[in-house]
Design a protein around this motif. Structure first.
Motif, mmCIF file in Angstrom:
data_model
loop_
_atom_site.group_PDB
_atom_site.id
_atom_site.type_symbol
_atom_site.label_atom_id
_atom_site.label_comp_id
_atom_site.label_asym_id
_atom_site.label_seq_id
_atom_site.Cartn_x
_atom_site.Cartn_y
_atom_site.Cartn_z
ATOM 1 N N PRO A 243 145.526 39.190 24.058
ATOM 2 C CA PRO A 243 144.469 39.143 24.941
ATOM 3 C C PRO A 243 143.136 38.544 24.851
ATOM 4 O O PRO A 243 142.132 38.404 25.518
ATOM 5 N N GLN A 244 143.022 37.915 23.711
ATOM 6 C CA GLN A 244 141.992 37.000 23.083
ATOM 7 C C GLN A 244 142.154 35.573 23.879
ATOM 8 O O GLN A 244 141.125 35.020 23.922
ATOM 9 N N LEU A 245 143.268 35.402 24.579
ATOM 10 C CA LEU A 245 143.353 34.172 25.368
ATOM 11 C C LEU A 245 143.185 34.625 26.847
ATOM 12 O O LEU A 245 143.584 35.399 27.478
ATOM 13 N N GLU A 246 142.695 33.356 27.476
ATOM 14 C CA GLU A 246 142.609 33.366 28.990
ATOM 15 C C GLU A 246 143.167 32.004 29.689
ATOM 16 O O GLU A 246 142.801 30.985 29.151
ATOM 17 N N PHE A 247 143.924 32.057 30.646
ATOM 18 C CA PHE A 247 144.778 30.968 31.248
ATOM 19 C C PHE A 247 143.388 29.991 31.868
ATOM 20 O O PHE A 247 142.729 30.501 32.754
ATOM 21 N N SER A 248 143.778 28.943 31.321
ATOM 22 C CA SER A 248 142.648 27.914 31.980
ATOM 23 C C SER A 248 143.068 27.232 33.426
ATOM 24 O O SER A 248 144.091 26.472 33.150
ATOM 25 N N ILE A 249 142.568 27.559 34.421
ATOM 26 C CA ILE A 249 143.012 27.222 35.906
ATOM 27 C C ILE A 249 142.666 25.678 35.947
ATOM 28 O O ILE A 249 141.474 25.254 36.066
ATOM 29 N N VAL B 131 150.979 31.117 15.936
ATOM 30 C CA VAL B 131 150.184 29.912 15.805
ATOM 31 C C VAL B 131 148.871 30.329 16.432
ATOM 32 O O VAL B 131 147.807 30.066 15.878
ATOM 33 N N VAL B 132 148.904 31.276 17.341
ATOM 34 C CA VAL B 132 147.695 31.582 18.061
ATOM 35 C C VAL B 132 146.948 32.393 17.378
ATOM 36 O O VAL B 132 145.497 32.514 16.977
ATOM 37 N N GLU B 133 147.413 33.446 16.531
ATOM 38 C CA GLU B 133 146.901 34.552 15.542
ATOM 39 C C GLU B 133 146.448 33.872 14.415
ATOM 40 O O GLU B 133 145.205 34.183 14.151
ATOM 41 N N GLU B 134 147.055 32.862 14.075
ATOM 42 C CA GLU B 134 146.582 32.210 12.708
ATOM 43 C C GLU B 134 145.277 31.571 13.036
ATOM 44 O O GLU B 134 144.430 31.613 12.222
ATOM 45 N N PHE B 135 144.954 31.175 14.213
ATOM 46 C CA PHE B 135 144.046 30.342 14.572
ATOM 47 C C PHE B 135 142.680 31.320 15.152
ATOM 48 O O PHE B 135 141.553 30.986 14.711
ATOM 49 N N THR B 136 143.107 32.151 15.990
ATOM 50 C CA THR B 136 142.038 32.798 16.773
ATOM 51 C C THR B 136 141.606 34.183 16.150
ATOM 52 O O THR B 136 140.887 35.127 16.522
ATOM 53 N N GLY B 137 142.599 34.470 15.204
ATOM 54 C CA GLY B 137 142.502 35.980 14.723
ATOM 55 C C GLY B 137 143.412 36.800 15.324
ATOM 56 O O GLY B 137 143.561 36.395 16.681
ATOM 57 N N ARG B 138 143.816 38.156 14.991
ATOM 58 C CA ARG B 138 144.521 38.993 15.810
ATOM 59 C C ARG B 138 143.733 39.829 16.376
ATOM 60 O O ARG B 138 142.985 40.392 15.971
ATOM 61 N N ARG B 139 144.149 40.060 17.765
ATOM 62 C CA ARG B 139 143.288 41.412 18.603
ATOM 63 C C ARG B 139 144.468 42.306 19.240
ATOM 64 O O ARG B 139 145.444 41.777 19.802
#
Ligand code: 5GP
Length: 195
Positions: free
Chosen positions: A29-35, A182-190
């Motif tokens: 949920p910490q990600l959002e698709f860049s259109i 990879v994402v959680e390592e970089f942005t942290g877990r939500r």
């Protein structure tokens, strides 16, 4: 502009990237698709402002002149694609990280420019034959555009070592989990909140 983090994903066309990106977004949920903006015709079911911002070539060129893009490119003959600065800012303003799903050259351009705030991931199909089968199954290409996508894919594979991570999409579950890590390592877990 004030910046947050960026996740950059790239893959040769037909590597199963779109499915993986959807699964990643559903789990992070910490990600959002860049259109992105583009000048190709919408495919059946695609919507302006959801899948892409669809522009005419004239509109797109005006945006180039206005310096509205972080990067842009003619990805296929006569078809322009680009990442708008305003799109990244829209997502950072929501305290989220944009997931930028773009072609190899664009991905390298963004990761060079924003190296310290980005993670770049290259998704590979297990082989060119598998890739050809996937493109045929999708049924969106004619003979010419199929060959154009395959020769572009072969060239793109040579750039894989320049990415922070390579994920081989042989098994969907395994590849999804690798990406989430990879994402959680970089942005942290939500946690996903259920209300
Ligand atoms: P498609 O036409 O299949 O949606 O996308 C064609 C290619 O354009 C894909 O490799 C996709 O990743 C790439 N692409 C989509 N958006 C962008 C963008 O903003 N910039 C660049 N450079 N490529 C993009």
């Amino acid at each position: 502009m004030s910046t947050g983090k960026i996740i950059i994903i790239t893959a040769p066309s037909g590597s199963g990237k779109t499915t993986l990106v959807k699964r990643l977004l559903a789990n992070c949920p910490q990600l959002e698709f860049s259109i992105s903006a583009c000048t190709r015709q919408p495919r059946v079911g695609e919507q302006h402002g959801k899948d892409y911002y669809f522009y005419t070539e004239e509109e797109f060129k005006k945006l180039i002149e206005e310096d509205a893009f972080i990067e842009w490119e003619m990805v296929y003959t006569g078809k322009y694609y680009g990442t708008l600065k305003s799109e990244l800012q829209r997502i950072w303003d929501k305290q989220k990280s944009p997931l930028v799903d773009i072609d190899v050259q664009g991905a390298l351009a963004i990761s060079d420019k924003y190296h310290n705030i980005s993670r770049s991931i290259f998704i590979e199909a297990p082989s060119i034959d598998v890739l050809r089968q996937r493109l045929l199954q999708r049924g969106s290409e004619n003979e010419h555009s199929l060959e154009e996508r395959i020769s572009k894919a072969k060239l793109e594979l040579t750039f894989a070592p320049r990415f922070d991570r390579i994920v081989i999409n042989e098994n969907l579950e395994t590849a999804t989990n690798e990406l989430i890590n990879v994402v959680e390592e970089f942005t942290g877990r939500r946690e996903v909140s259920i209300s």
